[in-house]
Structure formats: structure tokens, C-alpha cells
Enzyme design. Structure first.
Site, PDB file in Angstrom:
ATOM      1  N   HIS A  58      -3.195  -4.476   6.657  1.00 19.55           N
ATOM      2  CA  HIS A  58      -2.234  -5.383   6.022  1.00 19.55           C
ATOM      3  C   HIS A  58      -1.066  -5.621   6.975  1.00 19.55           C
ATOM      4  O   HIS A  58      -1.022  -5.039   8.062  1.00 19.55           O
ATOM      5  CB  HIS A  58      -1.774  -4.853   4.666  1.00 19.55           C
ATOM      6  CG  HIS A  58      -1.048  -3.542   4.701  1.00 19.55           C
ATOM      7  ND1 HIS A  58      -1.640  -2.359   5.094  1.00 19.55           N
ATOM      8  CD2 HIS A  58       0.241  -3.210   4.383  1.00 19.55           C
ATOM      9  CE1 HIS A  58      -0.770  -1.374   5.012  1.00 19.55           C
ATOM     10  NE2 HIS A  58       0.386  -1.869   4.593  1.00 19.55           N
ATOM     11  N   HIS A  60       2.304  -5.060   6.915  1.00 18.42           N
ATOM     12  CA  HIS A  60       3.539  -4.285   7.014  1.00 18.42           C
ATOM     13  C   HIS A  60       3.747  -3.732   8.424  1.00 18.42           C
ATOM     14  O   HIS A  60       2.803  -3.296   9.085  1.00 18.42           O
ATOM     15  CB  HIS A  60       3.555  -3.154   5.985  1.00 18.42           C
ATOM     16  CG  HIS A  60       3.783  -3.642   4.588  1.00 18.42           C
ATOM     17  ND1 HIS A  60       3.467  -2.893   3.466  1.00 18.42           N
ATOM     18  CD2 HIS A  60       4.299  -4.816   4.126  1.00 18.42           C
ATOM     19  CE1 HIS A  60       3.790  -3.584   2.383  1.00 18.42           C
ATOM     20  NE2 HIS A  60       4.295  -4.742   2.759  1.00 18.42           N
ATOM     21  N   ASP A  62       4.907  -1.051   9.701  1.00 25.66           N
ATOM     22  CA  ASP A  62       4.512   0.309  10.067  1.00 25.66           C
ATOM     23  C   ASP A  62       3.002   0.427  10.305  1.00 25.66           C
ATOM     24  O   ASP A  62       2.516   1.480  10.702  1.00 25.66           O
ATOM     25  CB  ASP A  62       4.987   1.329   9.019  1.00 25.66           C
ATOM     26  CG  ASP A  62       4.415   1.103   7.636  1.00 25.66           C
ATOM     27  OD1 ASP A  62       4.204  -0.064   7.254  1.00 25.66           O
ATOM     28  OD2 ASP A  62       4.189   2.098   6.912  1.00 25.66           O
ATOM     29  N   HIS A  63       2.277  -0.673  10.090  1.00 26.84           N
ATOM     30  CA  HIS A  63       0.835  -0.713  10.378  1.00 26.84           C
ATOM     31  C   HIS A  63       0.507  -1.704  11.495  1.00 26.84           C
ATOM     32  O   HIS A  63      -0.615  -1.705  11.999  1.00 26.84           O
ATOM     33  CB  HIS A  63       0.051  -1.074   9.120  1.00 26.84           C
ATOM     34  CG  HIS A  63       0.126  -0.027   8.056  1.00 26.84           C
ATOM     35  ND1 HIS A  63      -0.917   0.812   7.748  1.00 26.84           N
ATOM     36  CD2 HIS A  63       1.150   0.331   7.231  1.00 26.84           C
ATOM     37  CE1 HIS A  63      -0.541   1.647   6.784  1.00 26.84           C
ATOM     38  NE2 HIS A  63       0.706   1.363   6.454  1.00 26.84           N
ATOM     39  N   HIS A 115      -1.275  -3.853  -3.101  1.00 27.08           N
ATOM     40  CA  HIS A 115      -0.132  -3.407  -2.295  1.00 27.08           C
ATOM     41  C   HIS A 115       0.480  -4.614  -1.588  1.00 27.08           C
ATOM     42  O   HIS A 115       1.704  -4.798  -1.580  1.00 27.08           O
ATOM     43  CB  HIS A 115      -0.601  -2.361  -1.289  1.00 27.08           C
ATOM     44  CG  HIS A 115       0.471  -1.820  -0.402  1.00 27.08           C
ATOM     45  ND1 HIS A 115       1.511  -1.038  -0.861  1.00 27.08           N
ATOM     46  CD2 HIS A 115       0.658  -1.949   0.940  1.00 27.08           C
ATOM     47  CE1 HIS A 115       2.296  -0.712   0.153  1.00 27.08           C
ATOM     48  NE2 HIS A 115       1.808  -1.253   1.256  1.00 27.08           N
ATOM     49  N   ASP A 134      -2.959   1.188   2.840  1.00 27.68           N
ATOM     50  CA  ASP A 134      -2.043   1.620   1.785  1.00 27.68           C
ATOM     51  C   ASP A 134      -2.564   1.265   0.395  1.00 27.68           C
ATOM     52  O   ASP A 134      -1.781   1.157  -0.561  1.00 27.68           O
ATOM     53  CB  ASP A 134      -0.662   0.993   1.993  1.00 27.68           C
ATOM     54  CG  ASP A 134       0.106   1.654   3.131  1.00 27.68           C
ATOM     55  OD1 ASP A 134      -0.436   2.574   3.769  1.00 27.68           O
ATOM     56  OD2 ASP A 134       1.250   1.230   3.391  1.00 27.68           O
ATOM     57  N   HIS A 172      -1.224   7.102   5.235  1.00 26.83           N
ATOM     58  CA  HIS A 172      -0.034   7.962   5.304  1.00 26.83           C
ATOM     59  C   HIS A 172      -0.365   9.393   4.899  1.00 26.83           C
ATOM     60  O   HIS A 172      -1.273   9.639   4.102  1.00 26.83           O
ATOM     61  CB  HIS A 172       1.058   7.446   4.354  1.00 26.83           C
ATOM     62  CG  HIS A 172       1.691   6.163   4.760  1.00 26.83           C
ATOM     63  ND1 HIS A 172       2.823   6.099   5.547  1.00 26.83           N
ATOM     64  CD2 HIS A 172       1.347   4.876   4.485  1.00 26.83           C
ATOM     65  CE1 HIS A 172       3.159   4.830   5.733  1.00 26.83           C
ATOM     66  NE2 HIS A 172       2.278   4.071   5.097  1.00 26.83           N
TER      67      HIS A 172
END
Length: 257
Positions: A58, A60, A62-63, A115, A134, A172
Site C-alpha cells: 500500500h 503509506h 513507512d512501506h 486499511h 497492514d 509490523h
């Protein structure tokens, strides 16, 4: 199991996991959800690999934070969800709910909105592995940021129906905190209590709690169990309420936990 797909966990940022994939038969290498460049480069250099593909579940940051730096350094192709292609940095290959080939390994991009609106998971059936980003965590699930509770429950239900021995590589290291919540929902779930012990031991040693399996998650992850009577009782939900309503109550309770 087809053991020629090598999977190595690469910690990124504070608690993110990226995953280095290497097809031993073809030499093709990929990284799933690189939150940053440095740890991925170090992992590649330690193995003596170059990088061919970057997979994002996805959009975001942090990915995807490592996308552009890794693409520039290795001339790697970025693979990501078609619905989110405008938000995936450097995307070259947009996938929807379809099969694709990584080296000699066929995998399926499973559309799992909730998400985010465009979230996908990557399922390698021969290697019995799924990369869930996520959507699914060990003993938990992602927050519903962009989609609906109905979408998230549908996505989790799809993952729960994968073969029970499928290893789930999640986005995570949230397992310990997820278990603290899950025990409030099912305090007498023996599988959950055993898992709590194991997770405590692993975390005390600084070791990851991943991968988990779909079978394990079906036995103790409350977000996959809204139809179970003990889960419903803990939330004061009647038999007449549907699974989405129970899942919604669980997710809202976890948001406040």
C-alpha cells in the site's frame, strides 16, 4: 513446499518489517515494503544480491519510503496496487486482483481494501507464504483508515481462508501489544495464552515474532473470530448481530485500547 524462494526479514524504521525475496533458481531478487533504503542495501550486500523488484502492499510512507532510492541505485521495477498507482512512488507495474510471475514463482496479488483503499497482499502458494502489509497482523489487524469496516472484514475473511499452513509475513512488530488486547477479549483461549508465553520469550531476546501462520491466527486472532461465541459475549453482542457489526466493535475497542 517449494524452498527455492528464500525469504529474509529486514527490520526498518521503528517497528516495520520489509522482506527480502530471492528466487534461488532464477537469481531474481525483490523487497516487500521497504520503509527506508539503508537496511535494504545492507541486507542485499550481505547476501551479494542486486535488486530487481520492489513490492508495495500500500502507499503509506513507512512501506514505500525506500522506493525511489532503491529504484535509482539498482534500476529495480516497482510493483504495487493498481488502485493506488498515483500514490506509489516510482510505480512501474500496477497490479489488481491478479496473478503474476516473480522469477519462477507465480504469486497472486489479493485485493484487500480497508486499511487503505488500494491495499493488496502478495500470496505465493507454492512457497506457502503471504505478505499481508497492514491488513493482517499477528493477533491483530490494521486500522481502518480509508476503507470501510465491511471492506476490512471481507479482506481479513479472504486471508483467513488461505491454507492453514500458509506463513503470514506482516508489516509490523505489533504482536505483544496485540496480545494484550486479545486477552481482554478471550481470556480463556488456551492457544492465545500459549502464544503470549512464546511471544514474551521471543521479545525478551529481541527476536521477531514473525512469521505466524493462517492456522494460528484463526485460532487466536480476535479479528478473524467475530463469529465465535466467546468473542461475542465479551463485547455483549447477540447472535442476531452480523460478523461485520462484531468486527466493528472489536476494531473500535482496539482503537481506544
Amino acid at each position: 513446499m517449494d524452498s527455492s524462494l528464500q525469504i529474509d526479514l529486514v527490520p526498518c524504521l521503528n517497528d516495520n518489517y520489509a522482506y527480502l525475496l530471492h528466487d534461488m533458481s532464477s537469481g531474481v531478487t525483490g523487497i516487500v515494503d521497504p520503509g527506508e533504503v539503508g537496511p535494504v542495501v545492507r541486507a542485499l550486500e550481505a547476501k551479494g544480491y542486486t535488486l530487481d523488484f520492489i513490492f508495495n502492499t500500500h502507499h503509506h510512507a513507512d512501506h514505500t519510503g525506500g522506493n525511489l532510492g532503491l529504484k535509482k541505485k539498482y534500476d529495480a521495477k516497482v510493483v504495487g496496487p493498481k488502485v493506488d498507482k498515483a500514490r506509489i512512488p516510482g510505480i512501474d507495474i500496477p497490479l489488481s486482483d491478479e496473478t503474476w510471475k516473480f522469477g519462477n514463482h507465480e504469486f497472486r496479488a489479493i485485493f484487500t481494501p480497508g486499511h487503505t483503499l488500494g491495499h493488496v497482499c502478495y500470496y505465493f502458494p507454492e512457497s506457502k507464504a503471504v505478505f499481508t502489509g497492514d491488513t493482517l497482523f499477528s493477533v491483530g489487524c490494521g486500522r481502518v483508515f480509508e476503507g470501510t469496516m465491511d471492506q476490512m472484514w471481507s479482506s481479513l475473511s479472504t486471508l483467513s481462508l488461505l491454507p492453514e499452513d500458509t506463513r503470514a509475513f506482516v508489516g509490523h512488530e505489533y504482536t505483544a501489544s496485540n496480545i494484550r488486547f486479545a486477552v481482554t477479549v478471550e481470556p480463556h483461549n488456551e492457544d492465545l495464552l500459549s502464544q503470549r508465553q512464546l511471544v514474551e520469550q521471543l521479545r525478551q531476546k529481541g527476536q521477531p515474532t514473525i512469521p505466524t501462520t493462517i492456522g494460528q491466527e484463526n485460532s487466536f486472532n480476535p479479528f478473524l473470530r467475530p463469529f465465535v461465541e466467546s468473542v461475542r459475549q465479551s463485547l455483549n453482542k447477540s447472535a442476531s448481530e452480523n460478523n461485520v457489526e462484531v468486527f466493528t466493535a472489536l476494531r473500535l475497542a482496539k482503537d481506544k485500547f
